[in-house]
Design an enzyme around this catalytic site. Structure first.
Site, PDB file in Angstrom:
ATOM      1  N   ASP A  38       0.837  -1.190   0.000  1.00 11.81           N
ATOM      2  CA  ASP A  38       0.000   0.000   0.000  1.00 11.81           C
ATOM      3  C   ASP A  38       0.876   1.245   0.000  1.00 11.81           C
ATOM      4  O   ASP A  38       1.865   1.316   0.733  1.00 11.81           O
ATOM      5  CB  ASP A  38      -0.895  -0.034   1.250  1.00 11.81           C
ATOM      6  N   GLU A  46       1.595  -0.199  -4.996  1.00 13.16           N
ATOM      7  CA  GLU A  46       0.614   0.815  -5.400  1.00 13.16           C
ATOM      8  C   GLU A  46       1.314   2.164  -5.434  1.00 13.16           C
ATOM      9  O   GLU A  46       1.915   2.575  -4.446  1.00 13.16           O
ATOM     10  CB  GLU A  46      -0.542   0.854  -4.404  1.00 13.16           C
TER      11      GLU A  46
END
Length: 538
Positions: free
Chosen positions: A202, A271
């Site tokens: 993330d 990401e």
């Protein structure tokens, strides 16, 4: 097909958002046992791996992206034994297991932060990003939170501000501290030892900040805003050159890759939300000592006109070098693609299938989001039932992320077969016609069509591994070639509701069958009926 590269390179990853996949306990929240019971369904799609969104202990203010224990399972989702059983069942079904790692920030109830905020001289005092106020008491700089307002929150115990790129309850870790970096590497090793096959990282470019805390410059007038909430969020008015994507991040990515290299056949997918996503992806995935692959938000935006898609694919082909993309059209953070790209009047039987054909024909790996194989549109969630703090803050111009997070509909019943209790988000009645049980019974359903397409794609070396060349001047049609030493393919896609006719972009030897689409050649012309595709060897 001969396996000439690692499983993840060209692999298909199916994202499971556990809260909304399957509830085995009847409390209205999906869990690990529920997900395990549905793994045969996932395997039947023909995908290579699953990606599990966070299931770690958390106060759930951001639904698991605020971690309070990096080495546990939140009781909402089950137990560590449930996780082990999920990994075992996935591996039995030849599915790899990728789990989220949210290591840039913690929850404010994580023991690390609770200790850090007690004083300025405790052992973890420097584990988070603390700064004194300006002389007038205001925050140390102009950095903004993605969720709105200043990225700095005041703490009365230390008499300092702490940094939070997201909610104030998600304080940012100080990655300039080597103890922090080592602690997170150790936490990842814990899961690797339990048998996971990789991590989805993330906000992978948010780990480090500018230590001088220099202000971010404004976006010059007339230039595009950044990657968050289409300009309605003040965050988009800055160029994010000091609060993320710092050069020190590369060293930590080297350390991450060295850890992964101790566990053969594992992978990292990052990401990346950045003002210059392609530049960052190329930087983060080049060589063999950083991320294996990464994805950005280029095809997770609202834009989908043919010239835009062509430009994105060409820019990635030309600018990524030896790096590797992981493409996605939907995930748990954006409006589902069927609704996001809809211009009105789309055939919801055919439109999702050609979108999947687009996704599966790009050069790179693929991440598909639960329900995408069903053709699910965005759900309608009334304001009074919203759970997402992002949506609550920016309603009604931005309705948040709940509409893509509603429960999967397994059967056409009021609760969708998801739970025996009250679902944590309402099941959209309009979703019931897309239920898995209904589609399983229909050989021509979106589900069965996507399943056939995936299995067919997995047998085409050029689509899994090949280079890509985009054809220009094809109007509303999207056309490219995919090429390996074994196979040379033409791919043509019609994402519109009108029949398209165009000259063949290249000579073909034979059209391919088995993919379920009905484009055809008529003389020297390629004919693409509405929402259809064409695949041929050249």
């Amino acid at each position: 097909m001969t396996q000439s590269q690692p499983w993840w390179k060209g692999g298909i990853i199916y994202q499971i958002y556990p809260r909304s996949f399957m509830d085995s306990k009847g409390d209205g929240i999906g869990d690990l046992r529920g997900a395990t019971g549905k793994l045969p369904y996932v395997a039947s799609l023909g995908v290579d791996a699953i990606w599990l969104s966070p299931f770690f202990p958390s106060p759930m203010k951001d639904f698991g992206y605020d971690v309070s224990d990096y080495r546990g399972v939140d009781p909402l989702f089950g137990t560590m034994e449930d996780f082990r059983a999920l990994v075992s069942e996935a591996h039995r079904l030849n599915l790899k297991v990728i789990i989220d790692q949210v290591i840039s920030h913690t929850s404010d109830v994580h023991p690390w932060f609770e200790e850090s905020r007690r004083s300025r001289d405790n052992p973890k005092a420097d584990w988070f990003v603390w700064a004194d106020p300006k002389p007038d008491g205001t925050p140390p700089n102009n950095w903004l939170s993605i969720f709105g307002g200043s990225a700095w929150a005041w703490d009365t115990r230390r008499g300092q501000y702490y940094l939070h790129n997201f909610l104030a309850s998600q304080p940012d870790l100080n990655f300039h501290n080597p103890e922090v970096r080592q602690a997170q590497l150790d936490n990842m090793r814990f899961w690797l030892d339990l048998g996971v096959d990789g991590f989805r990282l993330d906000t992978v470019n948010f780990y480090f900040h500018n230590q001088n805390l220099a202000d971010n410059p404004a976006v010059p007038a007339g230039e595009n805003k950044t990657f968050v909430a289409q300009g309605m969020n003040p965050y988009t008015y800055q160029r994010h050159v000091n609060d993320l994507s710092q050069p020190e991040n590369i060293g930590f990515l080297n350390d991450l890759r060295a850890l992964m290299d101790e566990y053969p056949e594992t992978t990292l997918v990052g990401e990346i939300g950045d003002d210059r996503p392609l530049e960052r992806m190329a930087e983060y995935t080049s060589g063999d000592d950083r991320l294996h692959m990464a994805y950005s938000f280029d095809l997770l935006s609202d834009r989908h006109e043919p010239e835009y898609v062509r430009d994105v694919v060409k820019r990635y082909q030309q600018g990524l070098g030896d790096g590797w993309p992981c493409w996605a059209l939907s995930n748990h953070d954006v409006v589902r693609v069927v609704s996001r790209w809809a211009d009105g009047g789309e055939d919801l039987r055919l439109y999702p299938r050609v979108l999947m054909a687009l996704l599966l024909s790009l050069r790179g790996s693929v991440s598909m989001y639960q329900g995408e194989e069903l053709g699910l549109p965005e759900a309608s969630v009334p304001y009074e039932e919203l759970q997402d703090p992002y949506g609550i803050s920016f309603w009604p111009e931005f309705r948040g992320r709940d509409g893509c997070r509603t429960p999967i509909v397994w059967e056409p019943s009021p609760k969708g077969g998801f739970t025996s209790g009250k679902p944590w988000l309402p099941v959209d009645r309009d979703h019931l016609e897309f239920a898995v049980s209904k589609q399983e019974a229909d050989p021509e359903s979106t589900l069965n069509s996507v399943r056939r397409l995936i299995h067919w794609r997995q047998q085409q070396p050029a689509l899994v591994q090949g280079d890509i060349t985009v054809f220009d001047d094809t109007g509303e049609a999207l056309c490219w070639s995919r090429k390996t030493t074994e196979q040379f393919l033409l791919v043509a896609l019609n994402l519109t509701g009108e029949e398209l006719r165009l000259p063949l972009p290249c000579a073909i030897s034979r059209p391919l069958e088995g993919h379920g689409f009905h484009g055809y050649v008529e003389g020297s012309q390629l004919v693409l009926p509405p929402y259809q595709a064409f695949f041929a060897e050249t």
